[in-house]
Design a protein around this motif. Structure first.
Motif, PDB file in Angstrom:
ATOM      1  N   PRO A 388       4.245  -0.794 -10.849  1.00 34.67           N
ATOM      2  CA  PRO A 388       3.394  -1.535  -9.911  1.00 34.67           C
ATOM      3  C   PRO A 388       1.943  -1.063  -9.941  1.00 34.67           C
ATOM      4  O   PRO A 388       1.664   0.132 -10.021  1.00 34.67           O
ATOM      5  CB  PRO A 388       4.036  -1.237  -8.558  1.00 34.67           C
ATOM      6  CG  PRO A 388       4.710   0.085  -8.737  1.00 34.67           C
ATOM      7  CD  PRO A 388       5.155   0.137 -10.174  1.00 34.67           C
ATOM      8  N   VAL A 389       1.045  -2.032  -9.893  1.00 34.07           N
ATOM      9  CA  VAL A 389      -0.390  -1.776  -9.758  1.00 34.07           C
ATOM     10  C   VAL A 389      -0.806  -2.269  -8.381  1.00 34.07           C
ATOM     11  O   VAL A 389      -0.428  -3.376  -7.979  1.00 34.07           O
ATOM     12  CB  VAL A 389      -1.200  -2.497 -10.855  1.00 34.07           C
ATOM     13  CG1 VAL A 389      -2.681  -2.149 -10.751  1.00 34.07           C
ATOM     14  CG2 VAL A 389      -0.659  -2.152 -12.242  1.00 34.07           C
ATOM     15  N   ASN A 390      -1.560  -1.465  -7.650  1.00 32.15           N
ATOM     16  CA  ASN A 390      -2.048  -1.865  -6.328  1.00 32.15           C
ATOM     17  C   ASN A 390      -3.534  -1.568  -6.220  1.00 32.15           C
ATOM     18  O   ASN A 390      -4.025  -0.551  -6.743  1.00 32.15           O
ATOM     19  CB  ASN A 390      -1.327  -1.112  -5.212  1.00 32.15           C
ATOM     20  CG  ASN A 390       0.057  -1.644  -4.941  1.00 32.15           C
ATOM     21  OD1 ASN A 390       1.054  -1.081  -5.403  1.00 32.15           O
ATOM     22  ND2 ASN A 390       0.151  -2.733  -4.187  1.00 32.15           N
ATOM     23  N   TRP A 391      -4.254  -2.474  -5.552  1.00 37.83           N
ATOM     24  CA  TRP A 391      -5.644  -2.193  -5.236  1.00 37.83           C
ATOM     25  C   TRP A 391      -5.724  -0.928  -4.386  1.00 37.83           C
ATOM     26  O   TRP A 391      -4.764  -0.525  -3.740  1.00 37.83           O
ATOM     27  CB  TRP A 391      -6.277  -3.365  -4.492  1.00 37.83           C
ATOM     28  CG  TRP A 391      -6.354  -4.638  -5.288  1.00 37.83           C
ATOM     29  CD1 TRP A 391      -5.630  -5.773  -5.098  1.00 37.83           C
ATOM     30  CD2 TRP A 391      -7.217  -4.908  -6.401  1.00 37.83           C
ATOM     31  NE1 TRP A 391      -5.971  -6.734  -6.015  1.00 37.83           N
ATOM     32  CE2 TRP A 391      -6.949  -6.237  -6.834  1.00 37.83           C
ATOM     33  CE3 TRP A 391      -8.182  -4.169  -7.082  1.00 37.83           C
ATOM     34  CZ2 TRP A 391      -7.606  -6.823  -7.910  1.00 37.83           C
ATOM     35  CZ3 TRP A 391      -8.850  -4.768  -8.157  1.00 37.83           C
ATOM     36  CH2 TRP A 391      -8.558  -6.077  -8.555  1.00 37.83           C
ATOM     37  N   GLN A 392      -6.867  -0.298  -4.366  1.00 38.72           N
ATOM     38  CA  GLN A 392      -7.007   1.068  -3.875  1.00 38.72           C
ATOM     39  C   GLN A 392      -6.676   1.247  -2.395  1.00 38.72           C
ATOM     40  O   GLN A 392      -6.343   2.362  -1.973  1.00 38.72           O
ATOM     41  CB  GLN A 392      -8.419   1.576  -4.142  1.00 38.72           C
ATOM     42  CG  GLN A 392      -9.516   0.908  -3.313  1.00 38.72           C
ATOM     43  CD  GLN A 392     -10.882   1.463  -3.670  1.00 38.72           C
ATOM     44  OE1 GLN A 392     -11.360   1.305  -4.785  1.00 38.72           O
ATOM     45  NE2 GLN A 392     -11.523   2.137  -2.720  1.00 38.72           N
ATOM     46  N   GLU A 393      -6.727   0.187  -1.579  1.00 46.07           N
ATOM     47  CA  GLU A 393      -6.474   0.352  -0.149  1.00 46.07           C
ATOM     48  C   GLU A 393      -5.090   0.929   0.132  1.00 46.07           C
ATOM     49  O   GLU A 393      -4.910   1.702   1.084  1.00 46.07           O
ATOM     50  CB  GLU A 393      -6.621  -0.991   0.582  1.00 46.07           C
ATOM     51  CG  GLU A 393      -8.046  -1.476   0.731  1.00 46.07           C
ATOM     52  CD  GLU A 393      -8.478  -2.409  -0.381  1.00 46.07           C
ATOM     53  OE1 GLU A 393      -9.272  -3.324  -0.109  1.00 46.07           O
ATOM     54  OE2 GLU A 393      -8.022  -2.233  -1.521  1.00 46.07           O
ATOM     55  N   ALA A 394      -4.101   0.556  -0.683  1.00 50.99           N
ATOM     56  CA  ALA A 394      -2.754   1.076  -0.468  1.00 50.99           C
ATOM     57  C   ALA A 394      -2.734   2.598  -0.646  1.00 50.99           C
ATOM     58  O   ALA A 394      -2.117   3.324   0.138  1.00 50.99           O
ATOM     59  CB  ALA A 394      -1.776   0.419  -1.428  1.00 50.99           C
ATOM     60  N   PHE A 395      -3.414   3.085  -1.659  1.00 51.95           N
ATOM     61  CA  PHE A 395      -3.494   4.527  -1.883  1.00 51.95           C
ATOM     62  C   PHE A 395      -4.252   5.211  -0.759  1.00 51.95           C
ATOM     63  O   PHE A 395      -3.871   6.296  -0.292  1.00 51.95           O
ATOM     64  CB  PHE A 395      -4.166   4.811  -3.225  1.00 51.95           C
ATOM     65  CG  PHE A 395      -4.583   6.239  -3.406  1.00 51.95           C
ATOM     66  CD1 PHE A 395      -3.630   7.216  -3.677  1.00 51.95           C
ATOM     67  CD2 PHE A 395      -5.920   6.611  -3.292  1.00 51.95           C
ATOM     68  CE1 PHE A 395      -4.011   8.549  -3.832  1.00 51.95           C
ATOM     69  CE2 PHE A 395      -6.305   7.931  -3.449  1.00 51.95           C
ATOM     70  CZ  PHE A 395      -5.351   8.908  -3.720  1.00 51.95           C
ATOM     71  N   GLN A 396      -5.313   4.603  -0.297  1.00 54.66           N
ATOM     72  CA  GLN A 396      -6.110   5.216   0.753  1.00 54.66           C
ATOM     73  C   GLN A 396      -5.369   5.241   2.095  1.00 54.66           C
ATOM     74  O   GLN A 396      -5.542   6.166   2.882  1.00 54.66           O
ATOM     75  CB  GLN A 396      -7.435   4.465   0.899  1.00 54.66           C
ATOM     76  CG  GLN A 396      -8.364   4.645  -0.293  1.00 54.66           C
ATOM     77  CD  GLN A 396      -9.573   3.738  -0.242  1.00 54.66           C
ATOM     78  OE1 GLN A 396      -9.453   2.523  -0.072  1.00 54.66           O
ATOM     79  NE2 GLN A 396     -10.758   4.311  -0.413  1.00 54.66           N
ATOM     80  N   ALA A 397      -4.538   4.232   2.342  1.00 56.05           N
ATOM     81  CA  ALA A 397      -3.852   4.137   3.638  1.00 56.05           C
ATOM     82  C   ALA A 397      -2.604   5.016   3.710  1.00 56.05           C
ATOM     83  O   ALA A 397      -2.321   5.610   4.753  1.00 56.05           O
ATOM     84  CB  ALA A 397      -3.481   2.681   3.920  1.00 56.05           C
ATOM     85  N   PHE A 398      -1.848   5.099   2.632  1.00 62.66           N
ATOM     86  CA  PHE A 398      -0.592   5.872   2.656  1.00 62.66           C
ATOM     87  C   PHE A 398      -0.295   6.421   1.263  1.00 62.66           C
ATOM     88  O   PHE A 398       0.652   5.987   0.601  1.00 62.66           O
ATOM     89  CB  PHE A 398       0.572   5.021   3.165  1.00 62.66           C
ATOM     90  CG  PHE A 398       0.473   3.558   2.834  1.00 62.66           C
ATOM     91  CD1 PHE A 398       0.925   3.051   1.629  1.00 62.66           C
ATOM     92  CD2 PHE A 398      -0.102   2.678   3.741  1.00 62.66           C
ATOM     93  CE1 PHE A 398       0.818   1.722   1.324  1.00 62.66           C
ATOM     94  CE2 PHE A 398      -0.210   1.325   3.436  1.00 62.66           C
ATOM     95  CZ  PHE A 398       0.252   0.846   2.219  1.00 62.66           C
ATOM     96  N   PRO A 399      -1.082   7.399   0.814  1.00 62.04           N
ATOM     97  CA  PRO A 399      -0.980   7.892  -0.561  1.00 62.04           C
ATOM     98  C   PRO A 399       0.352   8.543  -0.897  1.00 62.04           C
ATOM     99  O   PRO A 399       0.725   8.601  -2.075  1.00 62.04           O
ATOM    100  CB  PRO A 399      -2.128   8.897  -0.655  1.00 62.04           C
ATOM    101  CG  PRO A 399      -2.382   9.326   0.745  1.00 62.04           C
ATOM    102  CD  PRO A 399      -2.122   8.114   1.572  1.00 62.04           C
ATOM    103  N   TYR A 400       1.073   9.033   0.102  1.00 63.19           N
ATOM    104  CA  TYR A 400       2.293   9.778  -0.191  1.00 63.19           C
ATOM    105  C   TYR A 400       3.544   8.920  -0.093  1.00 63.19           C
ATOM    106  O   TYR A 400       4.651   9.407  -0.306  1.00 63.19           O
ATOM    107  CB  TYR A 400       2.385  10.980   0.752  1.00 63.19           C
ATOM    108  CG  TYR A 400       1.148  11.844   0.695  1.00 63.19           C
ATOM    109  CD1 TYR A 400       0.791  12.508  -0.479  1.00 63.19           C
ATOM    110  CD2 TYR A 400       0.292  11.941   1.794  1.00 63.19           C
ATOM    111  CE1 TYR A 400      -0.363  13.273  -0.550  1.00 63.19           C
ATOM    112  CE2 TYR A 400      -0.866  12.707   1.728  1.00 63.19           C
ATOM    113  CZ  TYR A 400      -1.192  13.365   0.561  1.00 63.19           C
ATOM    114  OH  TYR A 400      -2.338  14.112   0.488  1.00 63.19           O
ATOM    115  N   ASN A 401       3.383   7.660   0.235  1.00 58.60           N
ATOM    116  CA  ASN A 401       4.534   6.759   0.332  1.00 58.60           C
ATOM    117  C   ASN A 401       4.756   5.960  -0.943  1.00 58.60           C
ATOM    118  O   ASN A 401       5.839   5.399  -1.150  1.00 58.60           O
ATOM    119  CB  ASN A 401       4.358   5.781   1.499  1.00 58.60           C
ATOM    120  CG  ASN A 401       4.321   6.487   2.847  1.00 58.60           C
ATOM    121  OD1 ASN A 401       4.445   7.692   2.916  1.00 58.60           O
ATOM    122  ND2 ASN A 401       4.145   5.722   3.905  1.00 58.60           N
ATOM    123  N   LEU A 402       3.751   5.877  -1.778  1.00 53.51           N
ATOM    124  CA  LEU A 402       3.823   5.010  -2.948  1.00 53.51           C
ATOM    125  C   LEU A 402       4.731   5.597  -4.020  1.00 53.51           C
ATOM    126  O   LEU A 402       4.937   6.806  -4.098  1.00 53.51           O
ATOM    127  CB  LEU A 402       2.426   4.802  -3.529  1.00 53.51           C
ATOM    128  CG  LEU A 402       1.382   4.159  -2.607  1.00 53.51           C
ATOM    129  CD1 LEU A 402       0.021   4.148  -3.285  1.00 53.51           C
ATOM    130  CD2 LEU A 402       1.796   2.752  -2.200  1.00 53.51           C
TER     131      LEU A 402
END
Length: 552
Positions: A388-402
């Protein structure tokens, strides 16, 4: 006799020297006046710059009956043969079919320019592997040797051979005096490979529909700059143009019944791209940017008056996402799939009673629900063997859940990739300040000087930056102007992603890089690509007076 004199006086070409009087904007801050580039009609301006090369001082002529000779386990591939035929037409663009076949319709008129022997009569391509799978990280390296009598391209894969054929085509130029195709600065020895494995261009077909033929034209133009990923942003808030057989009402959200893509269209685009060594990465953006989904299935909306993000509280929402991804997996073999995840405004969830109740029952805040949605969508993609590729907001909001397989797509600005790779995630660089092509005030040199590895010094972390991508968002472009908005600025990013950093940083932008880019823009024009002038204040600005293609 009169006819001979007419041809002599009117068809002898002139050597063209051009002046570039316009200022060049460097770093968007200051203007410098460039020196006059020298175009001597014997150009060898390769773009993107190869990793290693040497050249001589001879001029070779190329036989219009150039013969393809193949060798190795993969040399006889249809991908190689079709590429040879495509490029034959490009290289011999000024020759009719009789000329290419070695016959001369106007022998009596052109007797002086008929050459009995040519220096180059064969193109020998050796491909060592017969594996034609086009996946992330495929070997695109090649060696190109140009010597009298033969040109050889050696590659481990057919996709390396494609890159070599493109470089060979750029070495060839038509001489109008002798009416022959020539290779200047021969002999050549080129050893080449890309700097980054991912070199992408994003197309947005949701804000304005692009016909299949236009998408193919763009794919062709991408191959000339050695891009290797078409990121297809298929759907968005405004429209859902793609056929999904398991949920046939989804494309009711298209702008009109004639602005749609069938399953067959999608297959055609993917296969067309593969023949040019380009992967297609599909994007279905969730949970935001999704209002168009509810036109066909209103239950996907939180409510009739609050239409996005998609309803997080219903199993039906994830059933639809699963159905879409299962269907698309049959079309898109590339191992990366883009799930979006950007610009999610959760007000609808907070303001819709049944969603609000679901949040309370599951002890979730709207931000928690955003994370829940993204992770669940990732799990669906992973079950289909997609990374999966996600725009950066997902990483910024919950980096340890991905998922650890997540690729973070940087877009908001600089400085995000260093944080992503420090956490062990892979990253794609698309800083909107320099690599968003819809920002038409960004000049080519600003695109060129952007560096995907900026701020990353640990070699192990640098390897996690898989590459970069220029993004052509579609709100303000359509079929009428998309090519001149993409090109030539996209080419600046293409060289940054292909060529060694050291060689391009050493180059003086005004005196070394600019002449090559001017030439590449003119090459695109000759190949039918409506690339805009390199030097202008707005990406789509046309020339303001008469002049050469190089005098912009």
């Amino acid at each position: 006799m009169l006819l001979h004199m007419f041809y002599f006086f009117f068809f002898i070409p002139c050597v063209l020297f051009v002046v570039l009087p316009q200022p060049l904007v460097v770093d968007g801050l200051r203007e410098i006046r460039t020196k006059q580039p020298h175009f001597d009609e014997s150009p060898t301006y390769l773009w993107p710059l190869p990793a290693e090369f040497t050249s001589g001082d001879e001029v070779f002529t190329v036989d219009p009956s150039l013969e393809l000779v193949v060798d190795g386990a993969g040399g006889a591939s249809d991908i190689v043969r079709e590429a040879f035929e495509r490029y034959r037409k490009i290289i011999f663009e000024h020759s009719g079919s009789d000329y290419v076949a070695g016959r001369f319709r106007f022998k009596r008129v052109l007797r002086e320019s008929i050459i009995s022997e040519y220096d180059v009569s064969q193109l020998k391509i050796t491909v060592h592997s017969d594996n034609e799978e086009l996946q992330f990280g495929v070997d695109e390296s090649y060696t190109l040797l140009v010597s009298a009598g033969e040109v050889t391209i050696e590659a481990n894969t057919v996709y390396g051979a494609l890159r070599g054929i493109e470089t060979f085509s750029q070495l060839c130029s038509f001489d109008y005096a002798t009416k022959t195709v020539q290779i200047h600065k021969a002999p050549w020895v080129i050893h080449d490979q890309p700097r980054f494995a991912y070199r992408g261009l994003m197309l947005d077909t949701a804000r304005h529909y692009l016909p299949v033929g236009v998408i193919k034209q763009i794919i062709d133009s991408m191959s000339y700059a050695k891009f290797n990923v078409l990121h297809w942003h298929i759907v968005d808030k405004e429209s859902f143009p793609l056929e999904v057989p398991s949920y046939p009402n989804l494309w009711n959200g298209s702008y009109s019944k004639s602005e749609r893509y069938t399953v067959e269209d999608a297959y055609e685009i993917v296969n067309f791209a593969k023949m040019r060594g380009i992967n297609v990465m599909a994007e279905v953006d969730v949970p935001g940017h999704s209002e168009s989904w509810g036109v066909g299935y209103p239950d996907l909306w939180p409510s009739p008056t609050c239409k996005e993000p998609l309803d997080v509280s219903k199993d039906f929402t994830f059933d639809v996402i699963s159905g879409i991804l299962t269907g698309l997996r049959q079309i898109f073999p590339f191992e990366l799939f883009h799930l979006g995840g950007d610009e999610v405004d959760t007000k609808c969830w907070s303001q819709t009673p049944h969603v609000q109740q679901w949040l309370q029952d599951n002890n979730l805040t709207p931000t928690d629900a955003y994370g829940y949605f993204v992770v669940k969508a990732q799990e669906i993609a992973l079950s289909e063997n997609w990374s999966p590729v996600n725009w950066q907001e997902a990483f910024q909001a919950f980096p340890y859940n991905l998922s650890p397989q997540t690729i973070v797509h940087n877009w908001v600005g600089p400085g995000l990739c260093p944080y992503a790779v420090a956490e062990g995630y892979r990253c794609i660089f698309s800083n909107q300040k320099v690599w968003y092509l819809d920002h038409v005030n960004v000049t080519w040199d600003e695109v060129y000087t952007a560096e995907p590895l900026e701020g990353i010094y640990d070699p192990s972390q640098q390897k996690l930056v898989i590459g970069g991508e220029v993004c052509m968002w579609g709100e303000h472009v359509d079929t009428s102007d998309i090519q001149q908005t993409i090109w030539p600025r996209a080419a600046a990013a293409a060289e940054r992603l292909w060529s060694p950093r050291e060689s391009t940083l050493k180059a003086n932008i005004a005196t070394t890089t600019l002449p090559r880019l001017l030439n590449f823009r003119c090459l695109l024009n000759r190949r039918g690509v409506a690339a805009a002038p390199v030097k202008n204040l707005q990406a789509r600005q046309a020339p303001d007076s008469a002049g050469s293609c190089y005098d912009q």
